[in-house]
Enzyme design. Structure first.
Site, mmCIF file in Angstrom:
data_model
loop_
_atom_site.group_PDB
_atom_site.id
_atom_site.type_symbol
_atom_site.label_atom_id
_atom_site.label_comp_id
_atom_site.label_asym_id
_atom_site.label_seq_id
_atom_site.Cartn_x
_atom_site.Cartn_y
_atom_site.Cartn_z
ATOM 1 N N GLU A 64 -5.085 20.906 -3.521
ATOM 2 C CA GLU A 64 -4.656 20.045 -1.926
ATOM 3 C C GLU A 64 -6.054 21.227 -0.865
ATOM 4 O O GLU A 64 -6.107 20.665 -0.634
ATOM 5 C CB GLU A 64 -3.132 20.079 -1.956
ATOM 6 N N HIS A 133 11.666 18.177 -4.452
ATOM 7 C CA HIS A 133 10.742 16.270 -4.807
ATOM 8 C C HIS A 133 11.872 15.238 -3.369
ATOM 9 O O HIS A 133 11.765 14.128 -3.745
ATOM 10 C CB HIS A 133 10.851 15.660 -5.873
#
Lengths: 342, 328
Positions: A64, A133
Site C-alpha cells: 500500500e 476489520h
C-alpha cells in the site's frame, strides 16, 4: 416519459460511476488489491477488468505504501487514479502516503500541483469481524486538512458522489459502509438500494441532505446511521414526535449550514455515528451548533456514537455497543421528556 | 542436516491431523445460521474465517523445534500454527466461538489469538507480526536467553514495507529470529506471479545479508530440516534467516470465497497433493503400523472434538465485558 426504475446496490452504483468516468477520460484508472478479476472484495469494481483490461484496472501487490504513493504521483501528473484499500482498518501501513503526501500536495506546491485521486475503502462492523476489520475511522481522516472525506448512504448518492470524487482536483477518501454495500453475504439495509439513473451525473461532496423533515428534533447521521435515524424517526412518529433527519454525506467539508438551519428550527440535536466517541464526528457537530450565536436550543445537545474501546469480536459485546434504533428512540424520548418538564 | 526422529515425525503427523480436524469442525459450525442465505454476521462463528487446510507442514516442521518460551507471531490464517505452537485447544476454540472463557474472553476472535503461556500471537494485518517477532527475539538476546522468535507470513506479505524493513533491522541487529513465508500462491485472489517481482522470496534474503532457503513441495520433513538449521543458527547467535515454503491452500481465502480466480482443475489437483495423506503414506512405507497411526489420529480428533464441545458449552461474555481490558 417516466424513467424506468433501476434499483442498484451501492457496490454496483460505484462500479457504474467508475466505468462511465473511465469511458469519458483515459486519465481515469483503478488500482488496488483484488479489484481486477475478483471485482473488489466488496464488489465495487466488478466488471471493470472485462471492460477496460489490466492496464487500466490494475491488481496490485499488497504494497500500500507503494501503490498509494504511486497514485499520488500519477495524480500529480494529471491522471485520476481511483484506488481501493479494502478495509479502512488497513490504512496504518500507508498513512504517510495519505496524510503527508496526498493531503499536502496542493499546499506544498502553493496550489501548483493538485492531487485528483479517490481512495475507496470499506468501513463498519456489526458482523463479527473484530477489531482490525470493523472500524469506521471517519474522524481520523476528517481531522486531516487537505482530504475530502465522504460516505454515501444510498446507491443514488454513491454513483453521483463517486463521479464528483473522480472529477474533484483533491484527494477524496470515499468510504462505503459494509452494512449498506449490497453484498449479500454481509446483509444489506434495503433502503440503501435505490433507483440509479443510467447516465452520468454528480452529487455534490459538500452538501448534506435533509432526508426527512420534522419540527421537534434534528437527527444527524452518515452512512449506516442515516438509516438508523430514519428507522428511529418512523418509530418516534408513532409517539407523536417529528424528527428531522440529515444525511451528512460528507464530513470534510462539513455542511454546517444545513445542520444549523435544521437545529435552528427544531431547537434540539442528536448526532448519531458509529465511529469512536471522543474527538469524533458527534463532537464536531455539537461544537458547530454550540458555537452558533443564532441557534436557540430547547434541549442540551446529545450524541450517540461508538464507545472508546476496540471493536470486540463476540456478538454479545459488539451488538451491545453499536448505535441502534432503540438507543436513538430512547435518547430522543428522554430529551423531549426532560424538555417538557422544564 | 538435522533429521526428524521417529517420535518427532509422529508428533508432526498427529499435530497436522489435529489442525485439520480443527478446521473440519469449524466448517459445519461456520455455516450454522448462514444457510440458505450466506450472511457473514450470522451463526455461532460470525465474521471472516480463514482456514489453514493444506498448510499444516509449515507449522509442524517449524514448531517441532520450538519451546514454549520461543515466540511465534502468525497471520490472519493462524489455526495450524497456534496448534503446533501448543496453544491450549479449549481456550482457542472458546475464543473462536466468542466465549467468555476464550483466550481474550471473546474480544479478539479467530484472527487475534494471544496466548502468552506459549508466546503465541497473531494479527489480521499483513506482515505486521514481523516487527514484534524481531522485538521478541531482541528481548531474549538482551536478557541473555537463547530463546528465538519465528514470524510466519504469507507470500503476499513479502511485498509489504514491513517485510523489507524488518529483514534489514533483524540483520543489522543479528536478531535471533526466523522469518517463515507460507507460499500458498495466492493473496486472496491475486496470484504470486502477478504480484511478486522475483521468482522466489528466498532470493530476497540476499538483499539483507541473511541466508535464504526455499522448501519445495510442502514436505514436513524438509521443512523440519531447513527450519531446524535456521533456528539453531538463531539460537546460537548466528542471526536471522528467511525461509519460503511452497505450500497449498486447500480452501478459499475465507469461507464463502467462490474461488473464481483459480484456473480450472486447480482445486482438484491440489486436493490430490493433500500433505496429510502423503505424510501418512510415507510413515506407513517406512514402517509405521496403520493401527498405530489410526490411534494417533483418534487421539488428536478426540482432543479437538472435546475442545469444540467445551467451547459450545461455555458461556458468552456479558455486554459490559466489552469495556474492560482496554487499558492495563
Amino acid at each position: 416519459m417516466q424513467e424506468k426504475k433501476r434499483k442498484l446496490t451501492i457496490a454496483k452504483a460505484m462500479a457504474e460511476a467508475i466505468s462511465l468516468e473511465m469511458r469519458a477520460s483515459d486519465d481515469v484508472l483503478v488500482m488496488g488489491e483484488d479489484i481486477g478479476k475478483l471485482g473488489g472484495v466488496f464488489g465495487n469494481t466488478l466488471g471493470l477488468l472485462d471492460e477496460f483490461g489490466p492496464e487500466r484496472v490494475r491488481d496490485t501487490p499488497i504494497s500500500e505504501t507503494g501503490f498509494i504513493g504511486a497514485a499520488v504521483g500519477m495524480a500529480a501528473a494529471g491522471m485520476r487514479p481511483v484506488v481501493e484499500l479494502m478495509f479502512v482498518d488497513f490504512f496504518g501501513v500507508c498513512m504517510d502516503s495519505i496524510y503527508n503526501l496526498a493531503a499536502k500536495q496542493s499546499y506544498f506546491s502553493g496550489g501548483n500541483v493538485t492531487c485528483p485521486m479517490v481512495l475507496m475503502t470499506s468501513v463498519g462492523g456489526g458482523y463479527g469481524d473484530a477489531g482490525q476489520h470493523s472500524q469506521t475511522l471517519y474522524a481520523t481522516f476528517g481531522h486531516l486538512p487537505g482530504l475530502k472525506v465522504v460516505i454515501p448512504s444510498n446507491a443514488h448518492d454513491a454513483k453521483g458522489m463517486m463521479a464528483a470524487a473522480i472529477a474533484d482536483p483533491n484527494p477524496v477518501i470515499f468510504m462505503y459502509h459494509k452494512a449498506l454495500q449490497g453484498m449479500g453475504w454481509l446483509g444489506t439495509v434495503q433502503r440503501s438500494i435505490t433507483h440509479v439513473p443510467e447516465g452520468r451525473y454528480t452529487v455534490p461532496l459538500d452538501k448534506a441532505e435533509v432526508v426527512r423533515t420534522g419540527r421537534d428534533i434534528t437527527l444527524v447521521g452518515l452512512g449506516h446511521t442515516v438509516h438508523i435515524a430514519l428507522d428511529a424517526a418512523a418509530a418516534l412518529e408513532a409517539k407523536g414526535i417529528e424528527a428531522e433527519v440529515i444525511d451528512l454525506r460528507s464530513i470534510a467539508p462539513l455542511d454546517r449550514e444545513t445542520i444549523l438551519a435544521s437545529v435552528g428550527k427544531t431547537g434540539a440535536l442528536l448526532s448519531i455515528d458509529d465511529d469512536y466517541h471522543s474527538y469524533g464526528v458527534g463532537a464536531e457537530i455539537i461544537a458547530t451548533v454550540a458555537e452558533s450565536e443564532k441557534v436557540r436550543l430547547k434541549s442540551p445537545l446529545k450524541r450517540i456514537s461508538y464507545p472508546d474501546i476496540p471493536v470486540p469480536f463476540a456478538p454479545e459485546m459488539e451488538h451491545a455497543v453499536l448505535p441502534n434504533c432503540d438507543k436513538v428512540v430512547s435518547t430522543v424520548s428522554a430529551m423531549l421528556e426532560a424538555r417538557a418538564h422544564v | 542436516m538435522m533429521e526428524p526422529t521417529r517420535e518427532q515425525m509422529l508428533w508432526m503427523y498427529q499435530t497436522m491431523v489435529a489442525s485439520r480436524h480443527f478446521e473440519d469442525l469449524i466448517k459445519p459450525a461456520y455455516f450454522e445460521g448462514k444457510q440458505p442465505v450466506f450472511n457473514m454476521a450470522k451463526g455461532p462463528l460470525p465474521g471472516e474465517m480463514h482456514l489453514s487446510d493444506g498448510q499444516e507442514p509449515c507449522a509442524v516442521g517449524v514448531c517441532a523445534h520450538l519451546r514454549p518460551t520461543d515466540a511465534v507471531t502468525a497471520t490472519h490464517r493462524p489455526h495450524h500454527i497456534a496448534i503446533a505452537k501448543g496453544v491450549n485447544l479449549n481456550d482457542m476454540a472458546s475464543e473462536i466461538f466468542g466465549r467468555a472463557n476464550g483466550l481474550s474472553g471473546g474480544r479478539g476472535g479467530h484472527m487475534h489469538l494471544f496466548d502468552p503461556r506459549v508466546n503465541f500471537c497473531c494479527s489480521g494485518i499483513i506482515a505486521q507480526g514481523m516487527g514484534p517477532a524481531v522485538g521478541a527475539a531482541m528481548a531474549a538476546k538482551l536478557r541473555g536467553r537463547d530463546d528465538v522468535a519465528v514470524a510466519f507470513i504469507g507470500e503476499g506479505a513479502a511485498n509489504q514495507g514491513a517485510f523489507h524493513e524488518t529483514l534489514n533491522l533483524a540483520s543489522v541487529w543479528k536478531a535471533p529470529v526466523v522469518f517463515v513465508i507460507e507460499d500458498n500462491a495466492y493473496g486472496i485472489s491475486v496470484s504470486k506471479r502477478q504480484a511478486t517481482a522475483v521468482e522466489g522470496n528466498a532470493e530476497r534474503a540476499a538483499a539483507y545479508a541473511m541466508p535464504g532457503h526455499f522448501v519445495p513441495d510442502n514436505d514436513p520433513d524438509e521443512v523440519f530440516r531447513v527450519a531446524g538449521e535456521a533456528i539453531q543458527r538463531a539460537r546460537s547467535g548466528g542471526g536471522p534467516s528467511l525461509i519460503e515454503i511452497e505450500t497449498i491452500r486447500l480452501e478459499g481465502h475465507f469461507m464463502g470465497d467462490a474461488e473464481g480466480y483459480r484456473p480450472e482443475g486447480e482445486k482438484t489437483s491440489l486436493q490430490e497433493k493433500d500433505p496429510i495423506t502423503r505424510y501418512r503414506a510415507r510413515l506407513e512405507s517406512t514402517g509405521a503400523a496403520a493401527g498405530d497411526l489410526d490411534a494417533l489420529e483418534e487421539d488428536a480428533r478426540s482432543r479437538v472434538a472435546a475442545a469444540f464441545d467445551h467451547a459450545r458449552q461455555s458461556a458468552s461474555p456479558k455486554p459490559d465485558d466489552a469495556f474492560t481490558t482496554v487499558f492495563a
